[in-house]
Design a protein around this motif. Structure first.
Motif, PDB file in Angstrom:
ATOM      1  N   ALA A 118      48.489  47.568 -23.724  1.00 13.37           N
ATOM      2  CA  ALA A 118      47.561  46.520 -23.166  1.00 13.37           C
ATOM      3  C   ALA A 118      46.209  47.030 -22.542  1.00 13.37           C
ATOM      4  CB  ALA A 118      48.239  45.363 -22.758  1.00 13.37           C
ATOM      5  N   LEU A 119      45.367  46.368 -22.550  1.00 15.08           N
ATOM      6  CA  LEU A 119      43.986  46.751 -21.984  1.00 15.08           C
ATOM      7  C   LEU A 119      43.021  45.711 -22.068  1.00 15.08           C
ATOM      8  CD1 LEU A 119      41.336  47.325 -23.959  1.00 15.08           C
ATOM      9  CD2 LEU A 119      42.538  49.589 -24.159  1.00 15.08           C
ATOM     10  N   SER A 120      42.036  45.573 -20.957  1.00 13.15           N
ATOM     11  CA  SER A 120      41.196  44.511 -20.863  1.00 13.15           C
ATOM     12  C   SER A 120      39.811  45.167 -20.931  1.00 13.15           C
ATOM     13  CB  SER A 120      41.173  43.674 -19.994  1.00 13.15           C
ATOM     14  OG  SER A 120      41.338  44.236 -18.612  1.00 13.15           O
ATOM     15  N   SER A 121      38.747  44.500 -21.270  1.00  7.86           N
ATOM     16  CA  SER A 121      37.361  44.818 -21.293  1.00  7.86           C
ATOM     17  C   SER A 121      36.486  43.703 -20.884  1.00  7.86           C
ATOM     18  CB  SER A 121      37.079  45.497 -22.858  1.00  7.86           C
ATOM     19  OG  SER A 121      35.714  45.806 -22.753  1.00  7.86           O
ATOM     20  N   GLY A 122      35.392  43.958 -20.136  1.00 10.46           N
ATOM     21  CA  GLY A 122      34.512  42.885 -20.112  1.00 10.46           C
ATOM     22  C   GLY A 122      34.008  42.050 -21.266  1.00 10.46           C
ATOM     23  N   MET A 123      33.965  40.929 -20.999  1.00  9.09           N
ATOM     24  CA  MET A 123      33.272  39.988 -22.133  1.00  9.09           C
ATOM     25  C   MET A 123      32.087  40.601 -22.986  1.00  9.09           C
ATOM     26  SD  MET A 123      35.007  37.424 -22.720  1.00  9.09           S
ATOM     27  CE  MET A 123      34.274  36.162 -23.463  1.00  9.09           C
ATOM     28  N   ARG A 124      31.302  40.893 -22.313  1.00 10.43           N
ATOM     29  CA  ARG A 124      29.974  41.655 -23.038  1.00 10.43           C
ATOM     30  C   ARG A 124      29.976  43.201 -23.202  1.00 10.43           C
ATOM     31  NH1 ARG A 124      28.369  38.261 -18.426  1.00 10.43           N
ATOM     32  NH2 ARG A 124      27.648  36.387 -19.395  1.00 10.43           N
ATOM     33  N   ASN A 125      30.895  43.863 -22.957  1.00 12.84           N
ATOM     34  CA  ASN A 125      31.122  45.272 -23.409  1.00 12.84           C
ATOM     35  C   ASN A 125      31.236  45.582 -24.878  1.00 12.84           C
ATOM     36  OD1 ASN A 125      31.137  47.879 -23.379  1.00 12.84           O
ATOM     37  ND2 ASN A 125      32.265  48.219 -21.754  1.00 12.84           N
ATOM     38  N   GLU A 126      30.366  45.162 -25.857  1.00 13.09           N
ATOM     39  CA  GLU A 126      30.588  45.035 -27.339  1.00 13.09           C
ATOM     40  C   GLU A 126      30.890  46.715 -27.750  1.00 13.09           C
ATOM     41  OE1 GLU A 126      27.558  42.964 -29.141  1.00 13.09           O
ATOM     42  OE2 GLU A 126      28.212  41.031 -28.076  1.00 13.09           O
ATOM     43  N   LYS A 127      30.199  47.412 -27.095  1.00 14.77           N
ATOM     44  CA  LYS A 127      30.505  48.853 -27.351  1.00 14.77           C
ATOM     45  C   LYS A 127      32.007  49.364 -27.249  1.00 14.77           C
ATOM     46  CE  LYS A 127      28.813  53.535 -26.828  1.00 14.77           C
ATOM     47  NZ  LYS A 127      27.979  54.561 -25.761  1.00 14.77           N
ATOM     48  N   GLU A 138      43.830  44.842 -31.257  1.00 13.36           N
ATOM     49  CA  GLU A 138      43.510  43.504 -31.756  1.00 13.36           C
ATOM     50  C   GLU A 138      43.261  42.721 -30.523  1.00 13.36           C
ATOM     51  OE1 GLU A 138      46.574  42.070 -34.068  1.00 13.36           O
ATOM     52  OE2 GLU A 138      46.500  43.715 -35.688  1.00 13.36           O
ATOM     53  N   LYS A 139      42.239  41.826 -30.814  1.00 14.90           N
ATOM     54  CA  LYS A 139      42.055  40.816 -29.553  1.00 14.90           C
ATOM     55  C   LYS A 139      43.189  39.864 -29.682  1.00 14.90           C
ATOM     56  CE  LYS A 139      37.057  40.871 -30.030  1.00 14.90           C
ATOM     57  NZ  LYS A 139      35.850  40.366 -30.439  1.00 14.90           N
ATOM     58  N   TYR A 140      43.913  39.605 -28.728  1.00 19.62           N
ATOM     59  CA  TYR A 140      45.131  38.816 -28.693  1.00 19.62           C
ATOM     60  C   TYR A 140      44.971  37.851 -27.354  1.00 19.62           C
ATOM     61  CZ  TYR A 140      50.099  37.778 -28.045  1.00 19.62           C
ATOM     62  OH  TYR A 140      51.186  37.169 -28.154  1.00 19.62           O
ATOM     63  N   GLY A 141      45.263  36.667 -27.517  1.00 21.39           N
ATOM     64  CA  GLY A 141      45.100  35.669 -26.279  1.00 21.39           C
ATOM     65  C   GLY A 141      43.900  35.598 -25.491  1.00 21.39           C
ATOM     66  N   PHE A 142      43.959  35.379 -24.063  1.00 30.09           N
ATOM     67  CA  PHE A 142      43.059  35.281 -23.350  1.00 30.09           C
ATOM     68  C   PHE A 142      43.525  36.348 -22.143  1.00 30.09           C
ATOM     69  CE2 PHE A 142      42.466  31.652 -25.705  1.00 30.09           C
ATOM     70  CZ  PHE A 142      41.017  31.325 -26.013  1.00 30.09           C
ATOM     71  N   SER A 143      42.380  36.663 -21.613  1.00 34.03           N
ATOM     72  CA  SER A 143      42.489  37.522 -20.349  1.00 34.03           C
ATOM     73  C   SER A 143      41.727  36.561 -19.106  1.00 34.03           C
ATOM     74  CB  SER A 143      42.022  38.838 -20.310  1.00 34.03           C
ATOM     75  OG  SER A 143      42.218  39.533 -19.104  1.00 34.03           O
ATOM     76  N   PHE A 144      42.543  36.383 -18.060  1.00 31.87           N
ATOM     77  CA  PHE A 144      41.834  35.525 -16.892  1.00 31.87           C
ATOM     78  C   PHE A 144      41.911  36.552 -15.735  1.00 31.87           C
ATOM     79  CE2 PHE A 144      43.951  32.702 -19.851  1.00 31.87           C
ATOM     80  CZ  PHE A 144      42.857  31.658 -19.939  1.00 31.87           C
TER      81      PHE A 144
END
Length: 168
Positions: A118-127, A138-144
């Motif tokens: 798993a990893l996370s990335s900032g919402m606006r970091n489309e690159k 794959e985008k999975y669930g939500f990160s809070f």
């Protein structure tokens, strides 16, 4: 591309790690001091499967990532892997280094028996999102997240919380 090698970072590598973390494309120049980095690095060493890794080409550091493989009582006792702080040196991006680092992270996680990475990335970091998706994420669930965590709040109004610290 020349041969890329991946190795665990050592305390001597902290200045180059800080330089990578301070790149405008990653953390906009904001990094901890070298003394703070040393203290954090020492704490990281206390975790059995947590390390920062460096990618090198001909002895020059060109990227880094951190990987923690976390033991897990749930999911049939299989560990989970968490990738953080994926950074490729400016001027070296787009040449396959990030992809090679992520493959190395996958190999380490698989060798440790992780059931997922798993990893996370900032919402606006489309690159970065496009990069991770190209690797099969794959985008999975939500990160809070909560910045900073409120230390004194209880879960429910009127419910007292007694935090019991582990005793030596």
């Amino acid at each position: 591309m020349s041969e890329l090698s991946i190795r665990k970072a050592t305390e001597a590598d902290l200045p180059v790690l800080l330089a990578l973390y301070g790149q405008p494309s990653f953390n906009n120049g904001r990094v901890v001091t070298l003394d703070e980095a040393r203290a954090i690095f020492a704490r990281m060493a206390l975790y059995p499967d947590f390390a920062a890794y460096l990618a090198e080409i001909e002895g020059v550091v060109v990227g880094t990532f951190a990987l923690m493989v976390i033991d897990n009582i749930a999911h049939w006792g299989t560990p989970t892997a968490l990738v953080e702080n994926v950074v490729v040196a400016e001027g070296r991006q787009g040449g396959g280094i990030g992809r090679a680092m992520m493959r190395a992270a996958f190999q380490i996680a698989e060798a440790k028996g992780a059931y997922k990475v798993a990893l996370s990335s900032g919402m606006r970091n489309e690159k970065a999102h496009a990069f991770y998706e190209s690797l099969g994420f794959e985008k999975y669930g939500f990160s809070f997240r909560l910045d900073p965590p409120p230390a004194a709040q209880s879960a429910e109004p009127g419910l007292a919380v007694d935090l019991i610290e582990e005793r030596a």
